[in-house]
Structures are given as C-alpha cells and as structure tokens.
Design a protein around this motif. Sequence first.
Motif, PDB file in Angstrom:
ATOM      1  N   LEU A   1       0.839  -1.207   0.000  1.00  0.00           N
ATOM      2  CA  LEU A   1       0.000   0.000   0.000  1.00  0.00           C
ATOM      3  C   LEU A   1       0.877   1.261   0.000  1.00  0.00           C
ATOM      4  N   THR A   2       1.913   1.234   0.810  1.00  0.00           N
ATOM      5  CA  THR A   2       2.835   2.379   0.860  1.00  0.00           C
ATOM      6  C   THR A   2       3.504   2.571  -0.500  1.00  0.00           C
ATOM      7  N   PHE A   3       3.980   1.471  -1.074  1.00  0.00           N
ATOM      8  CA  PHE A   3       4.676   1.534  -2.361  1.00  0.00           C
ATOM      9  C   PHE A   3       3.761   2.070  -3.466  1.00  0.00           C
ATOM     10  N   PHE A   4       2.559   1.502  -3.582  1.00  0.00           N
ATOM     11  CA  PHE A   4       1.643   1.914  -4.653  1.00  0.00           C
ATOM     12  C   PHE A   4       1.184   3.364  -4.488  1.00  0.00           C
ATOM     13  N   SER A   5       0.934   3.767  -3.241  1.00  0.00           N
ATOM     14  CA  SER A   5       0.463   5.140  -3.040  1.00  0.00           C
ATOM     15  C   SER A   5       1.550   6.139  -3.453  1.00  0.00           C
TER      16      SER A   5
ATOM     17  N   THR B   1      -0.602   6.335   1.816  1.00  0.00           N
ATOM     18  CA  THR B   1       0.749   6.077   2.344  1.00  0.00           C
ATOM     19  C   THR B   1       0.655   5.943   3.867  1.00  0.00           C
ATOM     20  N   LEU B   2      -0.113   6.852   4.461  1.00  0.00           N
ATOM     21  CA  LEU B   2      -0.319   6.804   5.914  1.00  0.00           C
ATOM     22  C   LEU B   2      -0.973   5.475   6.308  1.00  0.00           C
ATOM     23  N   ALA B   3      -2.005   5.088   5.534  1.00  0.00           N
ATOM     24  CA  ALA B   3      -2.701   3.824   5.825  1.00  0.00           C
ATOM     25  C   ALA B   3      -1.736   2.639   5.691  1.00  0.00           C
ATOM     26  N   GLY B   4      -0.869   2.688   4.685  1.00  0.00           N
ATOM     27  CA  GLY B   4       0.106   1.622   4.476  1.00  0.00           C
ATOM     28  C   GLY B   4       1.068   1.510   5.653  1.00  0.00           C
ATOM     29  N   ILE B   5       1.503   2.660   6.139  1.00  0.00           N
ATOM     30  CA  ILE B   5       2.424   2.665   7.291  1.00  0.00           C
ATOM     31  C   ILE B   5       1.703   2.107   8.521  1.00  0.00           C
ATOM     32  N   VAL B   6       0.438   2.511   8.703  1.00  0.00           N
ATOM     33  CA  VAL B   6      -0.358   2.003   9.844  1.00  0.00           C
ATOM     34  C   VAL B   6      -0.459   0.476   9.759  1.00  0.00           C
ATOM     35  N   LEU B   7      -0.703  -0.021   8.546  1.00  0.00           N
ATOM     36  CA  LEU B   7      -0.829  -1.466   8.353  1.00  0.00           C
ATOM     37  C   LEU B   7       0.495  -2.179   8.651  1.00  0.00           C
ATOM     38  N   PHE B   8       1.582  -1.602   8.199  1.00  0.00           N
ATOM     39  CA  PHE B   8       2.904  -2.182   8.417  1.00  0.00           C
ATOM     40  C   PHE B   8       3.224  -2.219   9.920  1.00  0.00           C
TER      41      PHE B   8
END
Lengths: 201, 97
Positions: free
Chosen positions: A36-40, A183-190
């Motif tokens: 998610l972080t990468f794609f965003s 990107t924020l959501a991806g970091i939260v998920l990670f």
Amino acid sequence: MTPQESLRLITETMNNNRLDIIRRSGKHFLLWGALLTFFSLLVYALWKITDNAAWNNLWFAMPVIGFLLARLMEGKEKEPRPQNTISRIVGGIWGTFGIFACLISLFTVLYTLLDKSDNPIGQIVVGASLTAQIVLLFGMAEAASGIALKNWAIRIAGFVTGIGGVILYYVTGVGKEQMLLFTLAGIVLFVTGLIVRNQHK
Amino acid sequence: MFPKLDPLLHSELRLAVMSILAGVESADFTYLKTQTGATAGNLSVQLEKLTAADYITVEKGFKGRKPCTTCRITPAGLEAFNTYIQALQAYLPTAQK
C-alpha cells in the motif's frame, strides 16, 4: 502425568499455539502495508510528474500482486499455518475490505466512463470521494482487527486513520496529495504487522 | 469417587496433539511435529492411535507438488477432550478448582 501436569500441558500448548498462529498472521499485515505504501507513493509520483490522474488505474494491479506474493509466501513456509477463530476473523475482515475497496473503485471508474451526461460535477463528486470512502473502509477494517486481536493500539489506529483520514481529505482538498493518505494507511498497516509479531512473541 | 481418566488422552504427546487440534480447524503434520517437538516416527504412531479411536481424522494429499498430511479433530474427539478436562478438574484440590 499428574492431573496438575496434564492441565498445565493443555493450557500451555493451547496458549502457545494460539499465539503462534496470531504472530504468523502478522506477516500479511507487513506485506499489504508495504504494498500500500509503495503503490500510493508510485501513483502520487507519476500523477505529480505527468499531471495525469489516470495513473490511479495502477491501483488495480495491487490486489493481483499482493495475492500472488501472499501465495508465494505461504508456499515457502516449511509448515503450513493452521487457522484458528481469530486468524479466520482477521483474514475475513481484510478480505471483505479488499473486495469492497475493489468494487467501489470499479464502480467509480465505470460511472465516470459510462456517464455521457453533461454533468462533470456529478463525475467529480463520485470520483473525488473515492479516496475518502476507501480510507474510511480501511479504518473500519483496522479497528475491527484491533477488536479481534484485543489490541487497543490497533483499535485506536483504525479510528484515527479512518475518521482522521476523511477529515484530512476534506480539509486538504482534492488533489494528488490525497494519495499520501494511502501512504499513511500503508504505514499504519505495516506497524500493525510489527505490533502483532512482537506482542505475541 | 474420582472419574476415570481416558487412557488414550493421558499421554503427553497425544494430549498435546489434541490440545493443538482443539483450537484449530486443521493442522499439518509438520506443524504438529514442530509444536510438540516430537519425532516424526513417534508422532505418526500416536496419530494412528488417535485415528483408530476416531478422535481425529488424517487426510493425506498434496499441496502443489509437496505431500501433506492434514489432521482434524472429530466431534467425538472434542467431546472426549472436554470430558477429560472435566475429569482432571475433579482431581484438583478444591482451592484450585
């Protein structure tokens, strides 16, 4: 074995097994968080460079790549991970989120493609609120995972990302910067993945 | 009078296997081996005993090209496991119940 020893064995085995299954499910959070972080960031960068919002279609590649990588990861495991109630619930929550996020994106794309009326405002409203809707869905899935995993940090992160993301979206306005919410959501998920792995060690 | 403990479950390895299977839908042989720390031979023997008693089912198949043995607890096995735990509690001093 004495009865006490038997009961201790049962308790310890069940507990270790439960923790092991939950800990292993952490790597799926890490995988999807990283994707998610990468794609965003990729969509944001391409959108910014070319000033073309069509790069958003790249999002449709994410579930395909993620699914393939998840299968590859599972195939490499020496011992297949069994499912228990918690891992099944968490898997179900994120599976449902994925399906709804894809469907809502698809409907938006189809609507904007098929709507031949002279109603650009309608198209903008439908297209523009997509990010907010997905961020809200994401927050709901994250908070529900926190409830299933009995983890307050994950629950709060879900509410903050979901509701805070929508507020941030409308406050900052509609533009390519909205990708940074993902990107924020991806970091939260990670980070959720890291918490799950460490908490159940 | 104390209830009789199921001799099939009153063994360390078989009890550990049943404790794992009671909490999951199914488990692979290699997973059970790692979790219990048993040797493959010993685990196979104990699984056969549990299968013969209809406490678990063992399904042999393939995952891709790799052979895999999947074990599941049966309703009869779950009932026996619960009965065993109840029986164990009867042996404990009142303070620990």
